[in-house]
Design a protein around this motif. Structure first.
Motif, mmCIF file in Angstrom:
data_model
loop_
_atom_site.group_PDB
_atom_site.id
_atom_site.type_symbol
_atom_site.label_atom_id
_atom_site.label_comp_id
_atom_site.label_asym_id
_atom_site.label_seq_id
_atom_site.Cartn_x
_atom_site.Cartn_y
_atom_site.Cartn_z
ATOM 1 N N PRO A 260 45.744 52.291 54.542
ATOM 2 C CA PRO A 260 45.296 52.693 53.862
ATOM 3 C C PRO A 260 44.390 52.893 53.286
ATOM 4 C CG PRO A 260 47.060 52.717 53.856
ATOM 5 C CD PRO A 260 46.037 51.429 55.331
ATOM 6 N N GLN A 261 43.423 53.880 52.569
ATOM 7 C CA GLN A 261 42.894 53.862 50.982
ATOM 8 C C GLN A 261 42.914 54.467 50.504
ATOM 9 O OE1 GLN A 261 39.088 54.158 53.231
ATOM 10 N NE2 GLN A 261 38.829 51.533 53.449
ATOM 11 N N VAL A 262 42.833 54.425 49.417
ATOM 12 C CA VAL A 262 43.163 55.004 48.426
ATOM 13 C C VAL A 262 42.266 55.158 47.487
ATOM 14 C CG1 VAL A 262 46.083 54.380 48.288
ATOM 15 C CG2 VAL A 262 44.240 52.690 46.604
ATOM 16 N N LEU A 263 42.462 56.318 46.097
ATOM 17 C CA LEU A 263 40.992 56.911 45.581
ATOM 18 C C LEU A 263 41.767 55.960 43.496
ATOM 19 C CD1 LEU A 263 39.108 58.521 45.127
ATOM 20 C CD2 LEU A 263 41.161 60.439 43.285
ATOM 21 N N ILE A 264 40.080 55.307 43.765
ATOM 22 C CA ILE A 264 40.543 55.005 42.588
ATOM 23 C C ILE A 264 39.664 55.097 41.506
ATOM 24 C CG2 ILE A 264 40.448 52.149 41.695
ATOM 25 C CD1 ILE A 264 42.365 51.814 42.861
ATOM 26 N N THR A 265 40.127 55.584 40.659
ATOM 27 C CA THR A 265 39.616 56.107 39.265
ATOM 28 C C THR A 265 38.992 55.223 38.297
ATOM 29 O OG1 THR A 265 41.555 56.885 37.943
ATOM 30 C CG2 THR A 265 40.948 58.639 39.839
ATOM 31 N N PRO A 266 38.297 56.056 37.585
ATOM 32 C CA PRO A 266 37.439 55.049 36.570
ATOM 33 C C PRO A 266 38.478 54.598 35.080
ATOM 34 C CG PRO A 266 35.862 55.976 37.388
ATOM 35 C CD PRO A 266 36.984 56.795 37.469
ATOM 36 N N GLY A 267 38.594 53.539 34.352
ATOM 37 C CA GLY A 267 39.223 53.164 33.824
ATOM 38 C C GLY A 267 40.727 52.664 34.382
ATOM 39 N N MET A 268 40.972 52.449 35.579
ATOM 40 C CA MET A 268 42.098 51.692 36.379
ATOM 41 C C MET A 268 42.352 50.765 35.243
ATOM 42 S SD MET A 268 42.789 53.993 39.660
ATOM 43 C CE MET A 268 45.028 53.672 39.270
ATOM 44 N N SER A 269 43.694 50.152 35.517
ATOM 45 C CA SER A 269 42.627 48.134 35.297
ATOM 46 C C SER A 269 44.222 48.136 36.134
ATOM 47 C CB SER A 269 44.969 48.645 34.000
ATOM 48 O OG SER A 269 46.113 48.553 34.866
ATOM 49 N N LEU A 270 43.998 46.056 36.383
ATOM 50 C CA LEU A 270 43.896 46.110 37.596
ATOM 51 C C LEU A 270 45.027 46.309 38.474
ATOM 52 C CD1 LEU A 270 43.266 43.837 39.397
ATOM 53 C CD2 LEU A 270 44.032 42.002 37.709
ATOM 54 N N GLU A 271 46.403 45.969 37.128
ATOM 55 C CA GLU A 271 48.228 46.542 37.738
ATOM 56 C C GLU A 271 48.195 47.675 38.231
ATOM 57 O OE1 GLU A 271 52.888 46.842 36.513
ATOM 58 O OE2 GLU A 271 51.085 46.114 35.045
ATOM 59 N N GLN A 272 47.170 48.519 37.599
ATOM 60 C CA GLN A 272 47.648 50.163 38.465
ATOM 61 C C GLN A 272 47.107 50.033 39.835
ATOM 62 O OE1 GLN A 272 45.577 52.019 35.120
ATOM 63 N NE2 GLN A 272 47.218 52.846 33.947
ATOM 64 N N LYS A 273 45.750 49.643 39.740
ATOM 65 C CA LYS A 273 45.064 49.588 41.651
ATOM 66 C C LYS A 273 45.531 48.452 42.277
ATOM 67 C CE LYS A 273 40.419 49.190 39.367
ATOM 68 N NZ LYS A 273 39.215 48.505 39.055
ATOM 69 N N ILE A 274 46.513 47.758 41.504
ATOM 70 C CA ILE A 274 47.267 47.056 42.849
ATOM 71 C C ILE A 274 48.417 48.231 43.570
ATOM 72 C CG2 ILE A 274 48.901 45.673 42.884
ATOM 73 C CD1 ILE A 274 47.309 43.785 41.624
ATOM 74 N N THR A 417 51.072 41.533 49.990
ATOM 75 C CA THR A 417 51.014 39.979 50.321
ATOM 76 C C THR A 417 49.133 40.405 49.810
ATOM 77 O OG1 THR A 417 52.888 39.543 50.334
ATOM 78 C CG2 THR A 417 50.755 37.604 50.326
ATOM 79 N N ALA A 418 48.540 40.873 51.308
ATOM 80 C CA ALA A 418 47.242 40.883 51.564
ATOM 81 C C ALA A 418 46.555 41.597 50.197
ATOM 82 C CB ALA A 418 46.722 41.301 52.810
ATOM 83 N N VAL A 419 46.861 42.757 49.639
ATOM 84 C CA VAL A 419 46.591 43.616 48.352
ATOM 85 C C VAL A 419 46.414 42.430 47.360
ATOM 86 C CG1 VAL A 419 47.108 45.361 47.649
ATOM 87 C CG2 VAL A 419 47.392 45.613 49.636
ATOM 88 N N GLU A 420 47.489 42.142 47.021
ATOM 89 C CA GLU A 420 47.429 41.677 45.972
ATOM 90 C C GLU A 420 46.456 40.022 45.925
ATOM 91 O OE1 GLU A 420 52.127 42.413 44.684
ATOM 92 O OE2 GLU A 420 51.722 40.239 45.994
ATOM 93 N N ALA A 421 46.428 39.486 47.042
ATOM 94 C CA ALA A 421 45.372 38.161 47.260
ATOM 95 C C ALA A 421 44.211 38.820 46.824
ATOM 96 C CB ALA A 421 46.141 37.847 48.636
ATOM 97 N N ARG A 422 43.488 39.936 47.096
ATOM 98 C CA ARG A 422 42.583 40.376 47.395
ATOM 99 C C ARG A 422 42.313 41.073 45.692
ATOM 100 N NH1 ARG A 422 41.340 46.010 48.194
ATOM 101 N NH2 ARG A 422 42.689 46.166 49.618
ATOM 102 N N TYR A 423 42.632 41.653 45.583
ATOM 103 C CA TYR A 423 42.955 41.946 43.832
ATOM 104 C C TYR A 423 43.060 40.907 42.827
ATOM 105 C CZ TYR A 423 42.604 47.183 44.395
ATOM 106 O OH TYR A 423 42.333 48.175 44.802
ATOM 107 N N LEU A 424 43.659 39.642 43.565
ATOM 108 C CA LEU A 424 43.293 38.312 42.451
ATOM 109 C C LEU A 424 41.893 37.913 42.445
ATOM 110 C CD1 LEU A 424 47.376 38.006 42.499
ATOM 111 C CD2 LEU A 424 46.071 38.353 40.646
ATOM 112 N N LYS A 425 41.871 37.679 44.086
ATOM 113 C CA LYS A 425 40.579 37.194 43.851
ATOM 114 C C LYS A 425 39.188 37.442 43.324
ATOM 115 C CE LYS A 425 37.717 35.399 47.682
ATOM 116 N NZ LYS A 425 37.865 35.499 48.971
ATOM 117 N N THR A 426 39.757 38.914 43.057
ATOM 118 C CA THR A 426 38.481 39.205 42.016
ATOM 119 C C THR A 426 38.589 40.365 41.224
ATOM 120 O OG1 THR A 426 35.815 40.176 41.195
ATOM 121 C CG2 THR A 426 37.386 40.367 43.405
ATOM 122 N N GLU A 427 38.918 40.234 39.701
ATOM 123 C CA GLU A 427 39.213 41.885 39.516
ATOM 124 C C GLU A 427 38.329 42.664 38.774
ATOM 125 O OE1 GLU A 427 40.559 40.828 35.626
ATOM 126 O OE2 GLU A 427 42.349 38.909 35.926
#
Length: 565
Positions: A260-274, A417-427
């Protein structure tokens, strides 16, 4: 001398034949002209001498009365014509439409020669089968899942499975399947994610499902995201042609064919994206629900019997899932934290009920009757020997739930876990927005053969117009047959009567196609018109349909006719 009046009350309305007798407009116009010729300045002319044509007092009086009668006739005729132009009341038109559809078969293919024949798939009864079909759908058939029409278990031999799918308005039209669904007196239309028809034969004779057996269907389809970017949920209904209704069966599970993919809006923090991706994972694969442990009455609280599964008390929309979770044989016990109420109200006759599940054992039950309502917090309890049976069933269900929960935790945990690893790899990750269309598998079990629908019920739109007449480019009218309406999504089809005054419901923000079949088997259609939303409800809309000069031999011909551009 007494007056001899002949006064008649409640004179019946004139028939069309009676009205026709008085619709000689030429004669009325000629009478009017004669009256005008005998008037001047509003005064009736008087000749100078009776011998030279003078009209005496009696004749003048009759001429005045004649002019009055002619004027009254003109007014009466105007009222008759105006009445004929007005539509019947909505209630009258609805009664005509209901009577028309009551005479039609509930499943009514309009072009029987076009209905595709299902292909047989042979299944070994003793072994069962897992069938991966060309459409991408999977059928899981257990061993010895069939019985004869006399209830005898079939233990050997082969059974022919006939299967077909329906996914859009053309499929529903060809199959002649109704898409309306009534719940608590409110009409809905089923927005389908996919429909299947499945039957089984052995040696040419129909067979049924054996008691306790189910066939698992994993129906592949595409679904659209909702306006907020979330994915809709779907329920499962079985068509009962005898009762002329759709019967709620449960809720389907959805397995997305890609992550599943989600809508990521401008201004969202890393935590909000995860967190957004976590929520999408859990929404697509929700946590299994624990079975409810049976409870005995405490002997102190108020308890009462109310069977919500027998259909005697209509259910308000949204109650189906809660009712499906109830154990057989349960009665209701009022919880201590329930609002205060008069116990005598439980003996009152109520018109409908709404049930909402609050927790594993607690429910909110609301009884309704014309603005009056009784709201209770309750839990189902079981008495006598039924409790021991329910406890045994609970133990079996609990063991299955615990295994299913462990599998779910492992599956979703790996994804998160895969999502968190992907986001932590690059902000600076730029996730793609949610696609407007996704491929999914709707998973549900069926316990009978026939037509099954995986869908989301939607209420009728608040916008509507009324039909005055349907006429094609050749002047032909279609006053008493079925027409079909579908929006651009093609997820549903709305069958309507073409009679004068019939109501058509539509969403002014969507594009629609309305069509019917001519006596020659041609398709006549019209697309959305802006004036539909502005029509006078007393006068209605004159629908100008275009008859498409295509010969209809198969489904492809229907699709070409409905898309002439």
């Amino acid at each position: 001398m007494g007056n001899n009046y002949n006064i008649k009350h409640n004179v019946p309305e004139p028939s069309s034949e009676d009205i026709a007798k008085f619709m000689d407009f030429d004669a009325l116009l000629e009478a009017h002209r004669k009256i005008e010729s005998s008037q001047e300045g509003g005064v009736i002319r008087q000749f100078t001498s009776p011998r030279e044509g003078q009209i005496g007092p009696r004749m003048r009086r009759w001429m005045v009365m004649g002019a009055g009668l002619a004027a009254a006739a003109a007014v009466a005729l105007l009222l008759i014509v105006r009445s004929l132009n007005d539509l019947p009341t909505p209630a009258q038109s609805l009664a005509v439409a209901d009577a028309y559809f009551a005479k039609q078969p509930y499943v009514n293919p309009p072009l029987t020669k076009v209905v595709p024949a299902g292909r047989p798939i042979k299944v070994d009864v003793a072994a069962g089968a897992t069938l991966d079909l060309d459409e991408g759908t999977r059928l899981v058939i257990p061993r010895t899942a069939f019985q004869t029409d006399r209830g005898q278990l079939i233990e050997s031999g082969e059974v022919d499975i006939y299967y077909r799918e329906m996914h859009d308005a053309v499929d529903f039209f060809v199959a002649g399947v109704p898409m309306s669904y009534d719940s608590a007196g409110t009409r809905h239309y089923l927005q389908s994610a996919g429909m299947v028809e499945i039957i089984a034969l052995q040696n040419g004779q129909p067979v049924g499902m054996a008691p306790g057996k189910t066939i698992r269907i994993e129906l592949q389809s595409s679904i659209s995201a909702q306006a907020d970017g979330s994915w809709p949920s779907f329920k499962v209904y079985h068509l009962d042609a005898t009762a002329r209704s759709w019967v709620f069966h449960g809720k389907s599970s959805m397995l997305f064919e890609e992550e599943p993919q989600v809508l990521i809006t401008p201004g969202m923090s890393l935590e909000q994206k995860i967190n957004a991706e976590k929520e999408a994972i859990l929404a697509a694969d929700p946590m299994p629900q624990a079975p409810a442990k049976p409870v005995k009455p405490d002997g102190k609280s108020v308890s009462f019997e109310l069977d919500l599964k027998d259909g005697e008390l209509p259910l308000e929309p949204g109650s189906e899932e809660a009712v499906a979770s109830l154990q057989e044989g349960a009665i209701w016990q009022v919880l201590p934290n329930s609002p205060a109420f008069n116990v005598n109200a439980l003996n009152q006759v109520w018109k409908s009920a709404r049930l909402k599940r609050l927790s594993e054992t607690a429910y909110e039950l609301t009884l309704l009757d014309d603005g009056e309502q009784l709201r209770l917090l309750v839990q189902p309890v079981i008495t006598g020997k039924e409790f021991e049976n329910a406890l045994q069933q609970y133990d079996e269900a609990l063991a299955a739930y615990q295994k299913e929960l462990a599998d779910w935790e492992k599956r979703t945990g790996e994804k998160i876990t895969a999502v968190e690893a992907r986001y932590l790899k690059t902000e600076e990750t730029n996730a793609n927005p949610a696609p407007s269309l996704r491929r999914v598998r709707h998973v549900f079990d069926i316990n009978a053969f026939g037509i099954w629908n995986c869908d989301s019920p939607a209420p009728l739109s608040s916008n509507s117009f009324r039909i005055r007449v349907i006429e094609d480019q050749n002047g032909n009218t279609y006053p008493n047959q079925t027409a079909y309406l579908s929006d651009q999504s093609g997820q549903s089809i709305y069958q309507l009567h073409t009679g004068r005054g019939s109501t058509v419901y539509f969403d002014s923000q969507k594009e629609y196609l309305l069509w019917l079949l001519t006596p020659e088997g041609k398709i006549a259609l019209v697309k959305t018109k802006a004036e539909w939303a502005k029509s006078n409800p007393k006068k209605g809309v004159k629908l100008k349909v275009q008859t498409i000069n295509h010969t209809i031999r198969n489904e492809a011909d229907i699709r070409r006719a409905l898309n002439p551009d």
